[in-house]
Design a protein around this motif. Structure first.
Motif, PDB file in Angstrom:
ATOM      1  N   GLU A  77       0.795  -1.220   0.000  1.00  5.08           N
ATOM      2  CA  GLU A  77       0.000   0.000   0.000  1.00  5.08           C
ATOM      3  C   GLU A  77       0.829   1.273   0.000  1.00  5.08           C
ATOM      4  O   GLU A  77       0.279   2.356  -0.128  1.00  5.08           O
ATOM      5  N   ASN A  78       2.149   1.188   0.164  1.00  2.79           N
ATOM      6  CA  ASN A  78       2.990   2.380   0.171  1.00  2.79           C
ATOM      7  C   ASN A  78       3.869   2.394  -1.074  1.00  2.79           C
ATOM      8  O   ASN A  78       4.783   1.580  -1.201  1.00  2.79           O
ATOM      9  N   GLN A  80       6.104   4.703  -2.116  1.00  2.00           N
ATOM     10  CA  GLN A  80       7.220   5.657  -2.118  1.00  2.00           C
ATOM     11  C   GLN A  80       8.483   5.086  -2.766  1.00  2.00           C
ATOM     12  O   GLN A  80       9.122   5.750  -3.581  1.00  2.00           O
ATOM     13  N   LYS A  81       8.858   3.852  -2.432  1.00  2.00           N
ATOM     14  CA  LYS A  81      10.061   3.253  -3.027  1.00  2.00           C
ATOM     15  C   LYS A  81       9.881   3.045  -4.526  1.00  2.00           C
ATOM     16  O   LYS A  81      10.793   3.274  -5.315  1.00  2.00           O
ATOM     17  N   TRP A  82       8.703   2.618  -4.925  1.00  2.00           N
ATOM     18  CA  TRP A  82       8.426   2.397  -6.338  1.00  2.00           C
ATOM     19  C   TRP A  82       8.486   3.717  -7.111  1.00  2.00           C
ATOM     20  O   TRP A  82       9.051   3.783  -8.194  1.00  2.00           O
ATOM     21  N   LEU A  83       7.894   4.758  -6.559  1.00  2.00           N
ATOM     22  CA  LEU A  83       7.926   6.071  -7.212  1.00  2.00           C
ATOM     23  C   LEU A  83       9.362   6.565  -7.366  1.00  2.00           C
ATOM     24  O   LEU A  83       9.724   7.119  -8.406  1.00  2.00           O
ATOM     25  N   ALA A  84      10.202   6.345  -6.360  1.00  2.00           N
ATOM     26  CA  ALA A  84      11.612   6.747  -6.456  1.00  2.00           C
ATOM     27  C   ALA A  84      12.337   5.921  -7.520  1.00  2.00           C
ATOM     28  O   ALA A  84      13.196   6.443  -8.237  1.00  2.00           O
ATOM     29  N   SER A  85      11.979   4.639  -7.677  1.00  2.00           N
ATOM     30  CA  SER A  85      12.661   3.787  -8.663  1.00  2.00           C
ATOM     31  C   SER A  85      12.340   4.171 -10.101  1.00  2.00           C
ATOM     32  O   SER A  85      13.094   3.842 -11.009  1.00  2.00           O
ATOM     33  N   ILE A  86      11.235   4.885 -10.316  1.00  2.00           N
ATOM     34  CA  ILE A  86      10.898   5.330 -11.673  1.00  2.00           C
ATOM     35  C   ILE A  86      11.111   6.848 -11.828  1.00  2.00           C
ATOM     36  O   ILE A  86      10.578   7.469 -12.745  1.00  2.00           O
ATOM     37  N   ALA A  87      11.882   7.416 -10.915  1.00  5.87           N
ATOM     38  CA  ALA A  87      12.275   8.835 -10.956  1.00  5.87           C
ATOM     39  C   ALA A  87      11.096   9.788 -10.833  1.00  5.87           C
ATOM     40  O   ALA A  87      11.121  10.877 -11.397  1.00  5.87           O
ATOM     41  N   GLN A  88      10.083   9.396 -10.095  1.00  7.65           N
ATOM     42  CA  GLN A  88       8.967  10.295  -9.775  1.00  7.65           C
ATOM     43  C   GLN A  88       9.253  10.870  -8.390  1.00  7.65           C
ATOM     44  O   GLN A  88       8.741  10.403  -7.379  1.00  7.65           O
ATOM     45  N   ALA A 101      -6.089  15.020 -10.407  1.00  7.58           N
ATOM     46  CA  ALA A 101      -5.241  14.472 -11.467  1.00  7.58           C
ATOM     47  C   ALA A 101      -4.021  15.370 -11.632  1.00  7.58           C
ATOM     48  O   ALA A 101      -4.136  16.583 -11.517  1.00  7.58           O
ATOM     49  N   PRO A 102      -2.865  14.823 -11.886  1.00  5.01           N
ATOM     50  CA  PRO A 102      -2.540  13.403 -11.940  1.00  5.01           C
ATOM     51  C   PRO A 102      -2.212  12.853 -10.555  1.00  5.01           C
ATOM     52  O   PRO A 102      -1.600  13.528  -9.748  1.00  5.01           O
ATOM     53  N   ALA A 103      -2.640  11.619 -10.312  1.00  7.87           N
ATOM     54  CA  ALA A 103      -2.426  11.001  -9.009  1.00  7.87           C
ATOM     55  C   ALA A 103      -2.336   9.485  -9.143  1.00  7.87           C
ATOM     56  O   ALA A 103      -2.878   8.901 -10.070  1.00  7.87           O
ATOM     57  N   LEU A 104      -1.631   8.880  -8.190  1.00 12.89           N
ATOM     58  CA  LEU A 104      -1.542   7.430  -8.064  1.00 12.89           C
ATOM     59  C   LEU A 104      -2.486   7.049  -6.930  1.00 12.89           C
ATOM     60  O   LEU A 104      -2.384   7.587  -5.827  1.00 12.89           O
ATOM     61  N   ILE A 105      -3.428   6.145  -7.197  1.00  9.98           N
ATOM     62  CA  ILE A 105      -4.494   5.833  -6.243  1.00  9.98           C
ATOM     63  C   ILE A 105      -4.485   4.330  -5.953  1.00  9.98           C
ATOM     64  O   ILE A 105      -4.376   3.516  -6.866  1.00  9.98           O
ATOM     65  N   TYR A 106      -4.639   3.994  -4.677  1.00  8.08           N
ATOM     66  CA  TYR A 106      -4.709   2.591  -4.275  1.00  8.08           C
ATOM     67  C   TYR A 106      -6.164   2.201  -4.057  1.00  8.08           C
ATOM     68  O   TYR A 106      -6.871   2.807  -3.252  1.00  8.08           O
ATOM     69  N   THR A 107      -6.625   1.180  -4.791  1.00  6.66           N
ATOM     70  CA  THR A 107      -7.992   0.689  -4.654  1.00  6.66           C
ATOM     71  C   THR A 107      -7.959  -0.777  -4.244  1.00  6.66           C
ATOM     72  O   THR A 107      -6.898  -1.412  -4.262  1.00  6.66           O
ATOM     73  N   ALA A 108      -9.094  -1.339  -3.931  1.00  5.78           N
ATOM     74  CA  ALA A 108      -9.177  -2.754  -3.567  1.00  5.78           C
ATOM     75  C   ALA A 108      -8.794  -3.648  -4.749  1.00  5.78           C
ATOM     76  O   ALA A 108      -8.285  -4.742  -4.565  1.00  5.78           O
ATOM     77  N   TYR A 143     -13.437   8.760  -4.025  1.00  5.70           N
ATOM     78  CA  TYR A 143     -13.390   9.572  -2.812  1.00  5.70           C
ATOM     79  C   TYR A 143     -12.944   8.744  -1.623  1.00  5.70           C
ATOM     80  O   TYR A 143     -13.398   7.636  -1.419  1.00  5.70           O
ATOM     81  N   GLY A 144     -12.054   9.291  -0.830  1.00  5.00           N
ATOM     82  CA  GLY A 144     -11.619   8.643   0.398  1.00  5.00           C
ATOM     83  C   GLY A 144     -10.538   7.583   0.226  1.00  5.00           C
ATOM     84  O   GLY A 144     -10.063   7.042   1.213  1.00  5.00           O
ATOM     85  N   LEU A 145     -10.140   7.254  -1.004  1.00  2.49           N
ATOM     86  CA  LEU A 145      -9.088   6.258  -1.212  1.00  2.49           C
ATOM     87  C   LEU A 145      -7.711   6.893  -0.998  1.00  2.49           C
ATOM     88  O   LEU A 145      -7.530   8.085  -1.232  1.00  2.49           O
ATOM     89  N   PRO A 146      -6.711   6.107  -0.562  1.00  6.61           N
ATOM     90  CA  PRO A 146      -5.362   6.661  -0.405  1.00  6.61           C
ATOM     91  C   PRO A 146      -4.765   7.003  -1.772  1.00  6.61           C
ATOM     92  O   PRO A 146      -4.862   6.220  -2.706  1.00  6.61           O
ATOM     93  N   TRP A 147      -4.158   8.202  -1.873  1.00  6.06           N
ATOM     94  CA  TRP A 147      -3.578   8.618  -3.144  1.00  6.06           C
ATOM     95  C   TRP A 147      -2.306   9.423  -2.932  1.00  6.06           C
ATOM     96  O   TRP A 147      -2.056   9.960  -1.858  1.00  6.06           O
ATOM     97  N   TRP A 148      -1.491   9.480  -3.988  1.00  8.25           N
ATOM     98  CA  TRP A 148      -0.232  10.189  -3.992  1.00  8.25           C
ATOM     99  C   TRP A 148      -0.171  11.060  -5.231  1.00  8.25           C
ATOM    100  O   TRP A 148      -0.589  10.651  -6.310  1.00  8.25           O
ATOM    101  N   GLY A 149       0.390  12.239  -5.096  1.00 10.53           N
ATOM    102  CA  GLY A 149       0.478  13.128  -6.243  1.00 10.53           C
ATOM    103  C   GLY A 149       1.323  14.338  -5.908  1.00 10.53           C
ATOM    104  O   GLY A 149       1.813  14.472  -4.789  1.00 10.53           O
ATOM    105  N   PRO A 150       1.583  15.253  -6.761  1.00 15.82           N
ATOM    106  CA  PRO A 150       1.251  15.200  -8.182  1.00 15.82           C
ATOM    107  C   PRO A 150       2.321  14.434  -8.971  1.00 15.82           C
ATOM    108  O   PRO A 150       3.512  14.545  -8.659  1.00 15.82           O
ATOM    109  N   LEU A 151       1.882  13.681  -9.935  1.00 16.45           N
ATOM    110  CA  LEU A 151       2.802  12.948 -10.802  1.00 16.45           C
ATOM    111  C   LEU A 151       3.258  13.871 -11.923  1.00 16.45           C
ATOM    112  O   LEU A 151       2.593  14.834 -12.262  1.00 16.45           O
ATOM    113  N   ARG A 152       4.408  13.536 -12.509  1.00 19.15           N
ATOM    114  CA  ARG A 152       4.897  14.334 -13.646  1.00 19.15           C
ATOM    115  C   ARG A 152       5.064  13.469 -14.854  1.00 19.15           C
ATOM    116  O   ARG A 152       5.372  12.333 -14.798  1.00 19.15           O
TER     117      ARG A 152
END
Length: 152
Positions: A77-78, A80-88, A101-108, A143-152
């Motif tokens: 569910e986290n 951060q390491k993956w985003l760093a590995s792809i230079a985000q 938008a743009p965002a990375l969202i975790y869903t079921a 709405y209410g799902l965990p998300w990370w952003g902004p992506l480039r």
């Protein structure tokens, strides 16, 4: 106009028509449009063009020289390491219940990238389904799902 002149103009017109037909005879047959021009189709609840059904998150978001060794999507569910590995770099966990938008969202069902919001649609990349377009009505489920952003 003299008969010779009319005969000459008629011959010239027929010659031009024959050249035009020879040059454009292929246009009389119908052909399939190139894959880039084909209309998108509904696949697994996603409106997609051909070739986008296998697009992964790392292929879509990679900003480094090479992301071939990076995982296709974050594990767990986290991300951060993956985003760093792809230079985000500089991507932070979202604040508030609505991802922008743009965002990375975790869903079921797995991860998704909400790439763009339009008045009538959402452009997304879904884990296991590829890239495409969702109807705007699908936004309410984010709405209410965990998300990370902004992506480039």
């Amino acid at each position: 106009m003299s008969g010779a002149r009319q005969f000459f103009l008629l011959g010239l017109g027929l010659l031009c028509a024959a050249l035009l037909l020879l040059r454009n005879h292929d246009a009389l047959r119908l052909r399939d449009a190139s894959p880039e021009l084909r209309a998108p189709v509904w696949k697994n609840g996603l409106l997609q063009r051909s070739g986008l059904d296998s697009l992964s998150g790392s292929e879509f978001l990679c900003r480094g020289d090479s992301c071939s060794d990076a995982e296709s999507w974050p594990v767990g569910e986290n991300p951060q390491k993956w985003l760093a590995s792809i230079a985000q770099l500089g991507v932070k966990r979202g604040v508030g219940e609505r991802p922008d938008a743009p965002a990375l969202i975790y869903t079921a069902e797995g991860w998704m990238i909400l790439w763009a919001e339009r008045g009538d649609r959402l452009e997304v990349v879904l884990q296991g389904r590829g890239a495409g377009v969702w109807p705007r009505s699908a936004f309410e489920g984010l709405y209410g799902l965990p998300w990370w952003g902004p992506l480039r």
